[in-house]
Design a protein around this motif. Structure first.
Motif, PDB file in Angstrom:
ATOM      1  N   ALA A  11       0.835  -1.198   0.000  1.00 35.31           N
ATOM      2  CA  ALA A  11       0.000   0.000   0.000  1.00 35.31           C
ATOM      3  C   ALA A  11       0.871   1.249   0.000  1.00 35.31           C
ATOM      4  N   ILE A  21      -6.679  -2.428  -1.561  1.00 38.16           N
ATOM      5  CA  ILE A  21      -6.030  -3.659  -2.049  1.00 38.16           C
ATOM      6  C   ILE A  21      -6.908  -4.873  -1.749  1.00 38.16           C
ATOM      7  N   TYR A  43       2.792 -10.087  -1.265  1.00 37.40           N
ATOM      8  CA  TYR A  43       2.764  -9.665  -2.662  1.00 37.40           C
ATOM      9  C   TYR A  43       4.165  -9.564  -3.244  1.00 37.40           C
ATOM     10  N   LEU A  51      -1.100  -4.564 -10.103  1.00 34.91           N
ATOM     11  CA  LEU A  51      -1.768  -3.463  -9.399  1.00 34.91           C
ATOM     12  C   LEU A  51      -1.583  -2.150 -10.168  1.00 34.91           C
TER      13      LEU A  51
END
Length: 261
Positions: A11, A21, A43, A51
């Motif tokens: 984030a 997310i 991640y 993303l």
DNA sequence: ATTCTTACA
DNA sequence: TGTAAGTA
């Protein structure tokens, strides 16, 4: 040090909220690389790219559900079409914002003009632009001014809250409400450009308007200004924000002056 | 300390 | 979307 990121690290890296997310995951468009035995989402680099892709589409206002389809099956041509659509929307937004900027500037100008007018208000000669108006409501019936009749008469394509209402009092006693004509609309009344005797007043109750009009007509007579007798009172409801709910009127009297064009 | 889920405005 | 409670 682990090579994978926790949700808060991701984030922070991507400048999005943790919540967002997880939201993308719920929408089925971004899954963690894996989840550890503590159930933490982890991640990797692949998710970062994914993303990035998602955030770009989101910035183009593609809804999450469409992003899912896009990620799954869009070809290059589909993205080209999507980007072209986006440009259309962006340009519409720019136009809308430019209009809003213009209106906001007008608001400040009107506020300045208002402050310039004294208290009690001055009568001043001002040059006004040409206005093309459409007849809205016949005035004599004051009962037409309740909420329901407003709804019944609601003009198409006109935002009431920023509409200048023109109360027109003809010399023969006729009175009617006019609003600015939309392009292509009917031009029922045209106020020509020229010199007007103008008086601004904020009123709390209806009959104060008549008094202000009397003041203006009396002044015109006293100073020997000639006019047709038609009085226009422009009501701008949005100006009430400056004056605790009082209604703002700009009373205009078209002058027949030599050289007044 | 951080994350997870769930619920709610 | 942000925020909060109650856990693991």
């Amino acid at each position: 040090m682990q090579t994978y990121l926790t949700i808060s690290e991701l984030a922070k890296l991507m400048d999005v909220s943790i919540h967002q997310i997880r939201y993308f995951e719920e929408k089925g468009i971004l899954n963690p690389a894996y989840t550890g035995d503590n159930h933490y989402r982890m991640y990797g680099i692949e998710e970062i790219y994914r993303l990035s892709h998602i955030l770009l589409l989101r910035e183009l206002e593609v809804p999450a559900s469409n992003i899912r389809v896009a990620l799954a099956s869009y070809a290059a041509e589909d993205y080209e079409a999507l980007l072209n659509r986006s440009i259309t929307h962006i340009e519409a937004d720019i136009e809308r914002l430019q209009r809003l900027r213009g209106f906001t500037g007008e608001l400040l100008q009107r506020r300045a003009a208002w402050k310039h007018a004294g208290n009690p208000p001055d009568n001043a000669i001002e040059r006004l632009e040409k206005r093309i108006l459409t007849r809205w409501i016949a005035l004599p019936g004051k009962e037409t001014f309740d909420a329901r009749s407003l709804l019944a008469h609601k003009p198409n394509r006109t935002a009431l809250f920023k509409t200048d209402l023109h109360l027109v009092f003809e010399a023969d006693g006729e009175a009617a409400l006019y609003i600015a004509a939309v392009p292509g609309g009917s031009a029922d009344l045209i106020l020509e450009a020229g010199d007007y005797l103008v008086r601004r007043a904020a009123i709390a109750v209806e009959d104060e308007l008549e008094r202000e009009i009397e003041h203006l007509l009396g002044y015109a007579a006293a100073v020997g200004l000639t006019h047709s007798g038609t009085v226009v009172a422009v009501e701008r409801s949005y100006m009430s924000m400056f004056d605790n709910g009082k209604l703002h009127y700009e009373i205009q009297l078209a002058l027949s002056l030599p050289g007044g064009e």
